[in-house]
Structure formats: C-alpha cells, structure tokens
Design a protein around this motif. Structure first.
Motif, short mmCIF file in Angstrom:
data_model
loop_
_atom_site.label_atom_id
_atom_site.label_comp_id
_atom_site.label_asym_id
_atom_site.label_seq_id
_atom_site.Cartn_x
_atom_site.Cartn_y
_atom_site.Cartn_z
N LYS A 184 -20.17 -4.76 -35.85
CA LYS A 184 -22.30 -4.32 -35.66
C LYS A 184 -22.15 -2.64 -36.55
O LYS A 184 -22.48 -3.12 -37.34
CB LYS A 184 -21.91 -3.42 -34.08
N GLY A 185 -20.48 -2.83 -36.64
CA GLY A 185 -20.00 -1.50 -37.51
C GLY A 185 -19.97 -1.68 -39.04
O GLY A 185 -20.86 -0.87 -40.05
N GLU A 186 -19.43 -3.14 -38.77
CA GLU A 186 -19.38 -3.37 -40.53
C GLU A 186 -20.37 -4.33 -40.89
O GLU A 186 -20.74 -3.72 -42.02
CB GLU A 186 -18.00 -4.27 -40.46
N LEU A 187 -21.41 -4.74 -40.44
CA LEU A 187 -22.80 -4.48 -41.14
C LEU A 187 -23.46 -3.80 -41.43
O LEU A 187 -24.08 -3.77 -42.08
CB LEU A 187 -23.10 -5.69 -39.61
N ASN A 192 -35.84 -5.86 -48.60
CA ASN A 192 -35.44 -4.83 -47.44
C ASN A 192 -34.64 -5.99 -47.04
O ASN A 192 -34.54 -6.88 -47.45
CB ASN A 192 -36.77 -5.21 -46.47
N TYR A 193 -33.77 -5.17 -46.43
CA TYR A 193 -32.29 -5.75 -45.91
C TYR A 193 -32.44 -4.95 -44.19
O TYR A 193 -31.96 -4.10 -43.55
CB TYR A 193 -31.39 -4.78 -46.72
N ASP A 194 -32.79 -5.10 -43.29
CA ASP A 194 -33.01 -5.49 -41.56
C ASP A 194 -32.09 -6.22 -41.21
O ASP A 194 -32.71 -7.35 -40.57
CB ASP A 194 -35.13 -5.32 -41.67
N LEU A 195 -31.57 -5.27 -40.54
CA LEU A 195 -30.09 -5.76 -39.74
C LEU A 195 -30.81 -5.64 -37.71
O LEU A 195 -31.33 -5.10 -37.79
CB LEU A 195 -28.80 -4.82 -40.01
N HIS A 196 -30.54 -6.75 -37.12
CA HIS A 196 -30.96 -6.40 -36.08
C HIS A 196 -29.72 -7.33 -34.94
O HIS A 196 -29.18 -7.82 -34.85
CB HIS A 196 -32.03 -8.19 -35.35
N GLN A 197 -30.19 -7.27 -34.02
CA GLN A 197 -29.54 -7.25 -32.42
C GLN A 197 -29.60 -8.18 -31.39
O GLN A 197 -30.80 -7.98 -30.69
CB GLN A 197 -28.23 -5.97 -32.46
N ASP A 198 -28.91 -9.09 -31.11
CA ASP A 198 -30.27 -9.57 -30.04
C ASP A 198 -29.75 -8.46 -28.26
O ASP A 198 -29.30 -8.81 -28.17
CB ASP A 198 -29.52 -11.25 -29.97
N ASN A 199 -31.35 -8.84 -27.63
CA ASN A 199 -30.74 -8.13 -26.64
C ASN A 199 -30.06 -8.75 -25.85
O ASN A 199 -29.68 -8.05 -24.66
CB ASN A 199 -32.23 -7.58 -25.77
N ASP A 200 -30.09 -10.20 -25.46
CA ASP A 200 -29.31 -10.85 -24.65
C ASP A 200 -27.80 -11.74 -24.74
O ASP A 200 -27.53 -11.46 -23.64
CB ASP A 200 -30.47 -12.47 -24.12
N ASN A 201 -27.48 -11.21 -26.23
CA ASN A 201 -26.52 -11.24 -26.62
C ASN A 201 -25.85 -10.78 -27.74
O ASN A 201 -26.40 -11.31 -28.53
CB ASN A 201 -26.38 -13.15 -26.79
#
Length: 103
Positions: free
Chosen positions: A21-24, A39-48
């Motif tokens: 996550k830090g590297e992303l 645009n360059y939008d990062l997302h993280q899965d809420n379940d995984n």
C-alpha cells in the motif's frame, strides 16, 4: 477522442499489505504530473485489504506506455519484488450511451 482507461488490479501477499500500500501510494504524485495523465485513482478493497485497484485515464495509449516504461514503475517493481501475488492490467475504451458523444 476517447481517453484510454486502465484498470489495474494489484494483489499483495497477506503479510505485505501495508508495505505494498505504501509503495502504491508513492506512485500517485509523480504519475499525476506525467504528460497525458487525466486521473490516477488508487482504491483498496473493503473486504480484501490485499487487493488494490488503480482506475486511470490517459490521453492516449502512447502516453500510458511511456508511463509504464517510466522510472516510478521500475522502482515500484524493484521495491515490491516478492511482495505481490499478482498484477492484472486491463485497457478499456469508454462506450457512450446511445446519442451521447464520446469523451
């Protein structure tokens, strides 16, 4: 002309989630300054939490390819070697609704 949309799925190894996550996150600021980046939008899965997704739009495929060959992604690859389960990249083109002009 339609932008090139990229959806990239990055899966970290379970014990490497915070590191990946830090590297992303490090990729965002320099990428937003690159020519052609809309645009360059990062997302993280809420379940995984090990699953991340970039949603990107680029002015052209050529400019996106310059990004993929750039220093930031090379450094990311070196830093995260052995920390990822995998990466999947999808190149997409927006299909407008009937009667709607393509962006």
């Amino acid at each position: 002309m339609a932008h090139l949309t990229i959806v990239a799925h990055i899966t970290a190894k379970v014990d490497q989630v915070d590191f990946v996550k830090g590297e992303l996150v490090k990729l965002i600021a320099p990428t937003l300054k690159e020519e052609g980046c809309v645009n360059y939008d990062l997302h993280q899965d809420n379940d995984n939490p090990a699953h991340f997704m970039f949603y990107e739009n680029w002015e052209s495929r050529e400019l996106w390819q310059q990004h993929t060959a750039g220093q930031s992604l090379k450094e990311f690859g070196t830093a995260t070697e052995g920390a990822l389960e995998g990466i999947q990249v999808h190149e997409l083109t927006h299909l407008p609704a009937s009667g709607q002009a393509s962006v």
